[in-house]
Design an enzyme around this catalytic site. Structure first.
Site, mmCIF file in Angstrom:
data_model
loop_
_atom_site.group_PDB
_atom_site.id
_atom_site.type_symbol
_atom_site.label_atom_id
_atom_site.label_comp_id
_atom_site.label_asym_id
_atom_site.label_seq_id
_atom_site.Cartn_x
_atom_site.Cartn_y
_atom_site.Cartn_z
ATOM 1 N N TYR A 6 27.320 30.108 33.787
ATOM 2 C CA TYR A 6 28.736 29.979 34.123
ATOM 3 C C TYR A 6 29.173 28.527 34.217
ATOM 4 O O TYR A 6 30.361 28.222 34.046
ATOM 5 C CB TYR A 6 29.052 30.758 35.399
ATOM 6 C CG TYR A 6 29.332 32.207 35.090
ATOM 7 C CD1 TYR A 6 30.576 32.610 34.639
ATOM 8 C CD2 TYR A 6 28.334 33.169 35.184
ATOM 9 C CE1 TYR A 6 30.838 33.925 34.298
ATOM 10 C CE2 TYR A 6 28.572 34.484 34.850
ATOM 11 C CZ TYR A 6 29.837 34.863 34.406
ATOM 12 O OH TYR A 6 30.088 36.164 34.057
ATOM 13 N N HIS A 46 28.421 36.232 41.165
ATOM 14 C CA HIS A 46 27.497 36.339 40.035
ATOM 15 C C HIS A 46 26.052 36.060 40.427
ATOM 16 O O HIS A 46 25.173 35.992 39.568
ATOM 17 C CB HIS A 46 27.924 35.384 38.917
ATOM 18 C CG HIS A 46 29.158 35.835 38.201
ATOM 19 N ND1 HIS A 46 29.210 37.015 37.496
ATOM 20 C CD2 HIS A 46 30.399 35.276 38.092
ATOM 21 C CE1 HIS A 46 30.421 37.165 36.976
ATOM 22 N NE2 HIS A 46 31.156 36.125 37.325
#
Length: 718
Positions: A263, A419
């Site tokens: 990410y 996440h």
């Protein structure tokens, strides 16, 4: 005082912005600017045109962009009513449209050919007709929804690219066209983000980063100072969200992004692109100096978090195939090089085979043409996590040889927000560009419509996030924090000690005292080379208030060659358990009555790997394979070994991983195919622990560790 400075800084930024704007606001309010003004600057266009003829990589990049634009014009304009999730036709068409508009806008500036401007204008007019008619996307489901896309994140990405296309053709448009496009499209999109659904905009998260960057860039082009202020400080204008809050909270001082490298790659583009547009238009912000220059550090830190094949270490929710060959790294490396002249970045640029069509891209292409490229080198490194660098981190242990490097990633970072995975004190091992002991990453097929529209699959929660999916210790078959992400966010592991500067050994130790109630976990990992072999020493200690069962899963890629113990394969296939990820593991074979040093050897590609385990009379070893209770075949094939210790209060689990040998299928030659570890033992006392590794060559490796909490160790090889 801090709050006063924050508002003073806001006024300073707005004063700098307002100084280049007309006093009255209208649909032509940005006429005081020279367009384009975001990344590609009007004053640089002639220089870039000239550079295209001088520098091969700049010319190649221009030709690729022109090819995209020409194909788009040839194919015609289609702006469909949105109805599909990720991977569906309308979803992919709107993605292609912003790429086509962006490419055509750039090519218009660099060629002056009005057909490219006409294409962008006509496309924007179609969007200006469509957007005001849209409600929330019909495939919204569990994602923060958009209107053009099933999730607002894609809409933010669309805005980041589309506003740059508009910026490039701004002067080509009539006042009437500008009024229509700004009123019915850009103001409507910004209203959706800031008024109708401000959750994503104000969220400190990669969704928020894309959102505020798109709105901020739109504000610069449209001459709307409120948009810029909201982008920097949130819809409330109080600093509770916005771009500066994102930088403050999501990056550690080392440039590590809280959600992990996958990410970080994705969020890097809006961070670095919006920062550059701020520098170009509001240099008073000194944005690249903010938080001690963390945005530029984030580029090099991200590159270090790759294996030798350029793929990112797949911790947390990560798609394992992602590498530094990506659009995000083109922007990131080009802009970073323009600021710091780090010649190793040029190596990554050359592998991407493309540069930005901006003054930064020209500078990079020029440096490459002049032979300034230096090879990118991955080095042993400690990367701190947390906004202040005090929430654990990542340790990367690496051997010297860059091409055939053996590397270990030891993860003792914070949870990683939504996440994150429940993987406290986990690790993964790479060798010669290959995953040897892997992390699973995410259970997701991004943008594959057949796999639930590319969403995270149910198995991401039932398997990939669970502790058993990672190479770390479990107690009583429970995941860390019993799978409670909010609880996991409240604490983090602590670095006990680290030494990456010793020529003989690299060593790191970390402790987690909260992931299991009443238990303290400590893991020490050490990487060393001896003769032609590489050893990873792994000592996992658990001090528990109660008697418990312990499992240490180890997943591996390759084919089992041999074991030094007998095992039994079950007559009937069954899953290992019923919950917490165990329900997805088939039991392939079981072994008990193990030798005091049990070993398993496997081969991957052309090398051999041996795991040696110090056992007790109660230790069991289970060979597992992923795939049970997976009705839709969502899980990838993965082999593992589960080292089990039943009914023990405290535990010291010593495992040694060995990289050795070579298999050449062409010449049919095999070298050093057997592991060299003969016997393992531990000596433990109140003063500390000594690890003894007796080799078949009669050499002995002694690693002495002082008692927990100290930083002293000693390596002796006899």
């Amino acid at each position: 005082m801090k709050k006063l400075l924050k508002y003073a800084f806001a006024l300073w930024i707005l004063a700098g912005f307002a100084s280049c704007q007309p006093e009255t606001k209208s649909t032509d309010s940005a006429s005081g600017l020279q367009h384009p003004t975001l990344l590609l600057k009007k004053q640089d266009v002639a220089t870039i045109r000239d550079g295209i003829e001088k520098y091969p990589l700049l010319k190649e990049s221009f030709e690729k962009t022109k090819e995209t634009a020409d194909l788009a014009i040839e194919s015609g304009i289609v702006v469909p009513f949105p109805k599909d999730p990720g991977g569906g036709y309308t979803h992919e068409k709107h993605k292609q449209n912003y790429t086509d508009m962006y490419s055509a806008g750039i090519v218009y500036q660099l060629t002056g050919d009005e057909k490219y401007a006409v294409f962008v204008k006509d496309m924007l007019v179609e969007y200006a007709k469509l957007y005001p008619t849209l409600g929330i996307h019909p495939e919204q489901k569990n994602q923060a929804p958009g209107k053009l896309f099933w999730q607002g994140l894609n809409e933010s990405v669309w805005l980041v690219y589309t506003i740059q296309a508009y910026d490039c053709i701004y002067d080509f448009l009539s006042p009437e066209d500008r009024s229509n496009i700004e009123t019915n499209l850009f103001h409507e999109v910004v209203k959706f983000f800031t008024v109708e659904d401000p959750y994503s905009f104000d969220r400190v998260h990669n969704h928020g980063t894309w959102c505020v960057s798109g709105v901020g860039m739109t504000g610069i082009v449209l001459g709307d100072s409120l948009m810029v202020q909201q982008a920097l400080y949130s819809t409330k204008l109080d600093g509770s969200g916005g771009f500066l809050k994102q930088i403050n909270d999501l990056f550690s001082p080392d440039g590590y992004y809280a959600e992990g490298p996958y990410y970080q790659r994705y969020a890097l583009l809006p961070f670095i692109v919006f920062a550059q547009t701020l520098k170009n238009n509001l240099p008073e912000t000194k944005i690249f100096e903010y938080k001690n220059g963390v945005l530029l550090k984030a580029v090099t830190t991200l590159l270090q978090m790759t294996n030798t094949d350029g793929r990112f270490y797949p911790i947390n929710d990560a798609i394992k195939e992602k590498s530094w060959i990506s659009a995000e790294l083109i922007f990131g490396t080009n802009i970073a090089y323009a600021h710091n002249q780090n010649a190793q970045l040029l190596d990554v640029v050359q592998q991407n085979e493309k540069v930005m069509l901006s003054i930064e891209g020209l500078e990079v292409a020029k440096a490459i043409a002049e032979g300034k490229t230096a090879k990118f080198e991955r080095t042993p490194m400690l990367i701190h996590d947390g906004a202040n660098g005090d929430q654990g981190g990542l340790a990367m242990l690496r051997t010297e040889n860059q091409e055939s490097q053996t590397s270990v990633l030891f993860k003792f970072s914070s949870q990683g927000m939504g996440h994150g995975h429940f993987d406290r004190l986990a690790f993964m091992l790479y060798d010669q560009g290959q995953e040897i002991i892997p992390d699973y990453g995410a259970a997701r097929y991004l943008n594959v419509e057949a796999k639930q529209g590319g969403r995270y699959l149910p198995e991401n929660y039932s398997w990939a996030k669970q502790t058993v999916a990672h190479n770390t210790m479990l107690i009583n078959e429970q995941s860390n924090y019993n799978g409670d992400a909010k609880l996991a966010e409240e604490s983090h592991p602590e670095l006990s000690f680290i030494d990456l500067d010793n020529d003989s050994i690299q060593i790191v130790s970390a402790t987690d005292s909260s992931c299991y109630q009443g238990a303290v976990l400590n893991r020490t990992m050490a990487l060393l080379k001896l003769d032609s072999r590489t050893y990873l020493i792994d000592l996992f200690k658990v001090a528990n208030e109660k008697e418990a069962n312990y499992d240490l899963p180890v997943y591996f890629n390759g084919q089992v060659m041999n074991t030094n113990f007998d095992y039994k394969r079950p007559e009937k296939q069954a899953a290992m358990g019923s919950k917490n990820g165990y329900q997805h593991l088939w039991v392939e074979a079981e072994a008990s009555n193990l030798p005091s040093t049990a070993s398993v050897c496997w081969m991957n590609k052309t090398s051999f790997y041996t795991m040696s385990v110090l056992t007790s009379p109660a230790t069991k070893l289970v060979l597992t394979r992923l795939g049970a209770n997976d009705p839709d075949f969502n899980l990838r094939n993965l082999q593992g070994m589960m080292i089990r210790e039943p009914k023990s209060k405290n535990l010291s689990r010593l495992v040694v991983y060995e990289v050795h040998g070579n298999y050449n299928p062409v010449s049919e030659s095999v070298m050093q195919s057997e592991g060299s570890v003969k016997n393992l033992s531990l000596e433990e006392s109140s003063a500390g622990t000594t690890i003894n590794i007796e080799l078949k060559t009669d050499k002995v490796i002694h690693l002495q560790l002082d008692a927990e909490g100290t930083k002293h160790y000693k390596l002796i090889i006899q």
